[in-house]
Design an enzyme around this catalytic site. Structure first.
Site, PDB file in Angstrom:
ATOM      1  N   GLU A 107       0.816  -1.327   0.041  1.00 52.05           N
ATOM      2  CA  GLU A 107      -0.234   0.014   0.133  1.00 52.05           C
ATOM      3  C   GLU A 107       0.882   1.165  -0.337  1.00 52.05           C
ATOM      4  OE1 GLU A 107      -2.365  -3.160   2.579  1.00 52.05           O
ATOM      5  OE2 GLU A 107      -0.144  -2.476   1.720  1.00 52.05           O
ATOM      6  N   CYS A 122      -0.742  -0.271   7.773  1.00 52.93           N
ATOM      7  CA  CYS A 122      -1.026   0.204   6.337  1.00 52.93           C
ATOM      8  C   CYS A 122      -2.508   0.793   6.589  1.00 52.93           C
ATOM      9  CB  CYS A 122      -0.913  -0.869   5.474  1.00 52.93           C
ATOM     10  SG  CYS A 122       0.827  -1.386   5.133  1.00 52.93           S
ATOM     11  N   LEU A 127      23.754 -27.728  -2.332  1.00 52.77           N
ATOM     12  CA  LEU A 127      22.619 -27.259  -1.943  1.00 52.77           C
ATOM     13  C   LEU A 127      22.455 -25.847  -1.689  1.00 52.77           C
ATOM     14  CD1 LEU A 127      21.225 -29.887   0.828  1.00 52.77           C
ATOM     15  CD2 LEU A 127      20.856 -29.856  -1.795  1.00 52.77           C
ATOM     16  N   GLU A 163      14.878 -31.960  -1.475  1.00 52.61           N
ATOM     17  CA  GLU A 163      15.388 -32.730  -2.806  1.00 52.61           C
ATOM     18  C   GLU A 163      16.134 -33.892  -1.924  1.00 52.61           C
ATOM     19  OE1 GLU A 163      18.263 -30.532  -5.033  1.00 52.61           O
ATOM     20  OE2 GLU A 163      16.774 -28.945  -5.413  1.00 52.61           O
TER      21      GLU A 163
END
Length: 380
Positions: free
Chosen positions: A64, A97, A217, A310
């Site tokens: 915003e 906000c 990794l 993984e």
């Protein structure tokens, strides 16, 4: 950010159009805003977008503010502000906000979904409505919830969203019968994996993969917009077999590395690993959680939002058996391995088809001759 665009008619169709664009804007924050949610915002007046913005980085301005900072009540008197998540109403890294939007007095605010975060949870919407601003909620809500599914999972279950990744042949094999797997997928597919790693909070693997492949990794994309952020690396190693000379240990001072092991493991090796910079987590005797579940709980405690798994078929099967996977990214390569080649998912498996988990296709993306299939667990 002020913008120009073609004019779009008003009404429900226009609301869906502009909110769809706001969701696309929000996606640009993926990998940079976590553990915050991704949020996009567009201000529209007389059928034209007059400003737009998105949450770009954790600790930075919210969507915003990015969109509306240069505008005042005179600019927004007849405007509608589209925002993909309820404007916050509390002080965090940045000021709230909802009061910021209220100061600019738009005619109308359209919100895709309420924010279930306890410090917000409807308060931002209520603040705007109490001030006489028209607020509509629910336009593209499902898409907004899917966008921020990792944020919502962390909020509700205190664990990161888990994406399981593998590459396989047309006949569903991740390696030949001898274990050869480099490389099933193409260079373009592997580049995509590195780009994805750069958006993860954590990478999780098993000791079998470490012993077989000695992986780093880390995220090493050749082409990437923005600074490369490397994830925390997590190794599940019940018997603490990780070699002290492997790449993960050697680079632990440079890239955060966690090894999860059992209490029976050698205390001397635990201390040696810790001296190299590895964070060793010990699962105590009598725990009902597996090392994977223990790791996910630990990551959730540290507000890790999104983890990629993984690993080999044993750990992948265990993750499926324990319902720890929310999403699958499967690269399918145009080759056939046949025979007793290795499959991606082991574990206990199921006896009856009716007991199988149901997955919903999210996207299908070609990478050269490969294709990336992304599935999410139904009702996740």
């Amino acid at each position: 950010m002020t913008v120009g665009s073609h004019r779009v008619a008003s009404g429900d169709e226009a609301d869906r159009y502009w909110m769809g664009l706001a969701i696309e804007l929000a996606k640009k924050g993926r990998g940079f805003v976590e553990p915050n949610p991704m949020v996009g915002c567009i201000a529209v007046a007389n059928g034209h977008a007059i400003a737009q913005g998105f949450h770009q980085r954790y600790g930075g301005h919210h969507a915003e503010v990015e969109a509306l900072a240069g505008l005042g009540p005179a600019d927004l008197r007849e405007a509608t502000v589209y925002v993909t998540l309820e404007p916050c109403s509390h002080f965090g890294k940045t000021p709230p906000c909802a009061p910021f939007v209220l100061e600019r007095r738009p005619k109308r605010v359209v919100v895709a979904m309420p924010d279930p975060f306890p410090a917000v949870s409807g308060r931002g919407i209520a603040l705007l409505r109490e001030a006489g601003i028209e607020v509509d909620v629910g336009v593209h809500r499902s898409e907004a919830e899917q966008l921020n599914a990792p944020y919502l999972k962390l909020l509700h279950f205190k664990r990161p969203w888990v994406t399981a990744k593998w590459a396989m042949s047309l006949d569903g094999a991740i390696a030949t019968k001898s274990g050869d797997s480099k490389w099933i997928s193409s260079d373009r597919s592997r580049e995509r994996v590195h780009q994805t790693r750069a958006k993860m909070d954590a990478m999780i693997t098993g000791i079998g993969t470490v012993l077989a492949d000695n992986p780093m990794l880390t995220a090493r994309p050749k082409q990437y917009n923005g600074p490369v952020r490397n994830p925390i690396r997590v190794v599940l190693d019940r018997n603490l077999r990780i070699p002290l000379e492997c790449q993960l240990v050697a680079s632990a001072n440079e890239h955060p590395t966690i090894v999860v092991t059992l209490q029976r493991s050698s205390s001397r090796k635990i201390e040696t690993l810790r001296s190299t910079g590895v964070d060793v987590l010990v699962l105590e005797e009598g725990e009902t959680r597996s090392t994977l579940e223990f790791a996910l709980d630990h990551l959730g405690t540290h507000r890790c939002t999104h983890a990629m798994l993984e690993c080999g078929p044993a750990l992948m099967g265990h993750a499926m058996d324990r319902n720890c996977v929310d999403e699958i990214e499967c690269f399918v390569a145009p080759i056939v391995l046949g025979g007793n080649s290795i499959r991606p998912v082991g574990g206990s498996g199921i006896e009856k088809l009716c007991d199988a988990q149901h997955w919903v296709l999210s996207s299908s993306t070609p990478f050269g001759d490969d294709i990336l299939l992304t599935y999410r667990l139904a009702n996740s």
